[in-house]
Design an enzyme around this catalytic site. Structure first.
Site, short mmCIF file in Angstrom:
data_model
loop_
_atom_site.label_atom_id
_atom_site.label_comp_id
_atom_site.label_asym_id
_atom_site.label_seq_id
_atom_site.Cartn_x
_atom_site.Cartn_y
_atom_site.Cartn_z
N ARG A 53 -30.69 -68.91 19.44
CA ARG A 53 -31.73 -68.21 18.51
C ARG A 53 -31.08 -67.89 17.26
NH1 ARG A 53 -28.43 -64.69 17.61
NH2 ARG A 53 -30.30 -63.58 16.60
N ARG A 96 -40.86 -72.53 18.63
CA ARG A 96 -41.03 -71.20 18.05
C ARG A 96 -41.75 -71.30 16.73
NH1 ARG A 96 -36.24 -67.17 18.77
NH2 ARG A 96 -37.83 -65.71 18.55
N ASP A 244 -35.76 -64.72 8.89
CA ASP A 244 -36.43 -66.01 9.48
C ASP A 244 -37.41 -66.67 8.56
OD1 ASP A 244 -35.55 -65.66 12.48
OD2 ASP A 244 -35.80 -63.73 11.70
N ASN A 254 -38.19 -60.63 9.21
CA ASN A 254 -37.09 -60.86 10.16
C ASN A 254 -37.47 -59.95 11.18
OD1 ASN A 254 -34.23 -61.33 10.34
ND2 ASN A 254 -34.05 -59.03 10.17
N LYS A 255 -36.44 -59.71 12.17
CA LYS A 255 -36.29 -59.22 13.38
C LYS A 255 -37.48 -58.00 13.44
CE LYS A 255 -35.69 -60.55 16.62
NZ LYS A 255 -36.60 -61.30 17.34
O1 MRU Z 1 -35.78 -63.77 17.88
P1 MRU Z 1 -34.32 -64.04 17.13
O2 MRU Z 1 -33.22 -63.53 18.06
O3 MRU Z 1 -34.26 -65.57 16.97
O4 MRU Z 1 -34.56 -63.41 15.78
C1 MRU Z 1 -33.45 -63.76 14.85
C2 MRU Z 1 -33.37 -62.59 13.79
O5 MRU Z 1 -34.61 -62.11 13.37
C3 MRU Z 1 -32.46 -62.97 12.93
O6 MRU Z 1 -32.15 -61.69 12.09
C4 MRU Z 1 -32.59 -64.06 11.66
O7 MRU Z 1 -32.99 -65.15 12.27
C5 MRU Z 1 -31.41 -64.19 10.59
S1 MRU Z 1 -30.26 -65.10 11.50
C6 MRU Z 1 -29.22 -65.55 10.57
#
Ligand code: MRU
Length: 354
Positions: A53, A96, A244, A254-255
């Site tokens: 991820r 995804r 993202d 982002n997350k």
């Molecule tokens: O759901 P995930 O764990 O794939 O989400 C990841 C994130 O939101 C990260 O902050 C993002 O990908 C930046 S990674 C360098």
């Protein structure tokens, strides 16, 4: 992560004996294990189920997924090979939706294939594998470049809050947000990290904390709802997160929870930085409202692994990402330099001459 001799010691993805191996990030930090992958469908499942991820790592995995499928069909006739490859691109694209690096990597692999499409099938397969290796190597170089631009923004002694995991585990190595922190530490700055736990998948508690502890970078874990308290007490000097997908106007997906942190940072006059490679910027999406946001399973919110704590039958929302408007972003940190107060014009400038 890098040893003192400069070698990469923890490889999030690695090529071994004709297969892709990826650290199983679902079980870290309890166990450290690699899982092996031999086809595009297997890699797609690894992405979907979060074995791998983080936007850049997902892009690297997708590139290897394409290469693996090409190698599987390297003895096939041209028509059969093309049909298998189309299926591979489709299955990977459906794994995804939010991290644009996935689609960026697939586009790049498709273009590479197009460039050698008239050659023998086994030669095409070798070319695609070489390209996947290059996507991985380039990601580390880019993270290092972002790291040095970003490190200059952090004062010595800075207490830096980060959300989710934007570290070596979310990339091919070094990390985006944690890459900035690592580079600042390498430059001799005393940096400490405040890691948001990052409900519901706990990327902060499990992965960011693990990465920092491995390298003896001081890290303090907080739950997501403690960030405002910490800021109000003057205990956070800067926020650095990854991304993202960044829209053409600088809005940042982002997350989930990042938007909340950005609002709090603005309230408290704390700089909010987003470290993102150009491969995370999607010029095809005018602003954040167009970014597809993944909704994940209710079970991630109602419990963790085999435990359930929420009342059975309750209705649940589980958006995995949110969008921080560009106006709350102090600067984007990219491999092409720092973009203060990003807007449409400044984001477009990054791509000038490309
Ligand atoms: O759901 P995930 O764990 O794939 O989400 C990841 C994130 O939101 C990260 O902050 C993002 O990908 C930046 S990674 C360098």
């Amino acid at each position: 992560m890098v040893a003192s001799n400069g070698n990469q010691v923890v490889e999030t993805l690695r090529w071994r004996n004709g297969r892709l191996e990826m650290i199983d990030q679902r079980i870290l930090p309890i166990r450290f294990e690699y899982l092996g992958y031999g086809s595009a469908a297997e890699v797609a499942e690894g992405i979907r189920s979060m074995v791998v991820r983080g936007a850049p790592a997902i892009g690297c995995a997708a590139a290897y997924g394409v290469a693996l499928e090409a190698l599987r069909w390297r003895a096939a006739a041209s028509g059969e090979f093309s049909a298998a490859m189309s299926g591979a691109f489709d299955v990977l694209a459906a794994s995804r939706p939010t991290a644009v690096n996935l689609f960026w990597a697939l586009k790049r692999m498709r273009a590479k294939w197009g460039g050698v499409g008239d050659r023998a099938v086994d030669e095409i397969a070798d070319t695609l594998l070489a390209e996947a290796h290059e996507v991985l190597a380039e990601d580390i170089r880019i993270n290092r470049a972002m790291g040095s631009f970003g490190a200059a923004l952090l004062p010595d002694g800075a207490r830096v809050l980060t959300h989710c995991n934007a570290g070596a585990l979310a990339t091919a190595g070094h990390g985006t947000a944690l890459g900035v922190i690592r580079s600042a530490v390498e430059a001799g700055k005393r940096i400490s990290v405040i890691a948001d736990e990052t409900r519901p998948f706990l990327q902060g508690a499990r992965l960011t904390a693990w990465e920092m502890v491995q390298e003896n970078i001081p890290v303090t874990l907080i739950t997501d709802n403690m960030a405002g308290f910490m800021m109000s007490r003057g205990e956070i000097d800067a926020v650095v997160v990854g991304a993202d997908r960044v829209a053409a106007n600088g809005d940042v997906a982002n997350k989930i929870g990042t938007y909340m942190v950005a609002v709090l940072a603005r309230r408290h006059g704390i700089p909010f930085y987003v470290a993102c490679p150009l491969s995370t910027i999607d010029l095809g999406i005018p602003d954040g409202t167009g970014i597809p946001i993944e909704e994940r399973a209710a079970e991630e919110v109602t419990g963790f692994r085999e435990y359930q704590w929420a009342a059975s039958g309750v209705s649940v929302r589980n958006p995995a990402f949110d969008v921080t408007p560009a106006e709350l972003v102090t600067a984007l940190i990219t491999e092409r330099g720092v973009v203060p107060q990003p807007d449409r014009a400044r984001v477009a400038e990054l791509f000038a001459g490309r």
